[in-house]
Design a protein around this motif. Structure first.
Motif, short mmCIF file in Angstrom:
data_model
loop_
_atom_site.label_atom_id
_atom_site.label_comp_id
_atom_site.label_asym_id
_atom_site.label_seq_id
_atom_site.Cartn_x
_atom_site.Cartn_y
_atom_site.Cartn_z
N GLU A 263 -7.90 1.35 1.72
CA GLU A 263 -7.86 2.19 2.93
C GLU A 263 -7.00 3.42 2.69
N ARG A 264 -5.87 3.24 1.98
CA ARG A 264 -5.00 4.37 1.69
C ARG A 264 -5.65 5.32 0.68
N ILE A 265 -6.36 4.75 -0.29
CA ILE A 265 -7.04 5.59 -1.28
C ILE A 265 -8.05 6.51 -0.59
N ALA A 266 -8.76 5.95 0.38
CA ALA A 266 -9.75 6.75 1.11
C ALA A 266 -9.09 7.85 1.93
N ALA A 267 -7.85 7.64 2.33
CA ALA A 267 -7.16 8.61 3.19
C ALA A 267 -6.37 9.65 2.40
N HIS A 268 -6.22 9.45 1.10
CA HIS A 268 -5.45 10.38 0.26
C HIS A 268 -6.32 10.90 -0.87
N ASP A 269 -5.78 11.86 -1.59
CA ASP A 269 -6.52 12.50 -2.68
C ASP A 269 -6.36 11.68 -3.95
N ILE A 270 -6.91 10.45 -3.92
CA ILE A 270 -6.79 9.52 -5.05
C ILE A 270 -8.18 9.04 -5.46
N ALA B 198 0.83 -1.21 0.00
CA ALA B 198 0.00 0.00 0.00
C ALA B 198 0.86 1.26 0.00
N ASP B 199 1.99 1.23 0.71
CA ASP B 199 2.93 2.36 0.69
C ASP B 199 3.43 2.61 -0.73
#
Length: 253
Positions: free
Chosen positions: A237-244, A192-193
């Motif tokens: 989860e990362r997509i939801a937390a970033h501007d993606i 994910a990173d």
């Protein structure tokens, strides 16, 4: 807002042999690379995979390979550019028929394994394949697996091409990929990173620690990684937390 596609190689089961977690993975991706029956897949699997992709509103692409099921399409063959083109067009036509039967269309082409390596090493083969694809469908998207192929694709004004990056494989400093013969579970957070790094910054850490440029608009996740679903959950989860924002290839080009 950064838009990126998640693609996955799918439909690689055949007969009684099963590979990947297609039904579980499909809801997490935006583009599916469906095996065309040469390196993997069969007509029944192709039909089911197309129907599954349409059910989840996932873009459908052909994942053509060399006629080598025993070697999973990873062994090079002595082929002329014309022969290579015929293999791609044959598999594209077969998947297109299943797509039409399911009320869908073909979005893209992404060559598999040794076929991709041969296209990367020979611009003549790559050009011939791209010309053949354009003759079948000038609207199709070419998913370019490395910079060599991407540069050839950009020679064609009429060919829509998208550069692809990998996060569940490790890059060498020269941007070649380390492909393990046996798939092992990976750390979902590490993958994910890498996804966020490529999506937001167009770069990723190579095996030697060097930061390399990977300006990808589509990122591949391999469905046959044992914990592929857990990896995709971590990525979402990362997509939801970033501007993606996720989008299929047809909306990115």
């Amino acid at each position: 807002m950064v838009r990126v596609d998640i693609n996955c190689d799918m439909g690689e089961s055949f007969g009684n042999w099963e590979m990947g977690r297609d039904e579980e993975v499909m809801s997490y991706i935006t583009s599916a690379n469906v095996a065309g029956g040469y390196h993997a897949g069969d007509p029944h699997v192709m039909d089911r995979t197309v129907a599954l992709a349409r059910e989840h509103d996932v873009g459908i692409g052909i994942h053509p390979g060399l006629p080598d099921k025993m070697g999973f399409g990873r062994r090079k063959m002595d082929l002329t550019p014309e022969e290579m083109t015929d293999y791609v067009v044959y598999q594209l036509g077969a998947l297109d028929a299943f797509a039409r039967a399911n009320g869908a269309t073909i979005q893209h082409v992404k060559p598999h394994g040794a076929m991709y390596s041969m296209l990367s090493e020979s611009p003549d083969h790559a050009r011939a394949v791209m010309e053949g694809i354009l003759e079948v469908d000038p609207e199709i998207v070419y998913l370019a697996t490395d910079t060599n192929i991407y540069e050839v694709a950009r020679e064609f004004d009429s060919l829509r091409a998208v550069f692809e990056g990998y996060v569940d494989l490790t890059y060498r400093a020269d941007r070649s990929l380390i492909v393990e013969r046996k798939k092992e579970s990976l750390d979902p957070e590490l993958v994910a990173d890498r996804f966020v790094s490529i999506a937001l910054d167009g770069e990723v850490e190579a095996a030697d620690g060097k930061i390399i440029d990977v300006p990808a608009e589509s990122i591949c996740i391999h469905g046959d990684t044992p914990n592929s679903v857990e990896i995709l959950e971590a990525i979402h989860e990362r997509i939801a937390a970033h501007d993606i924002e996720l989008a299929p290839l047809s909306e990115i080009v």
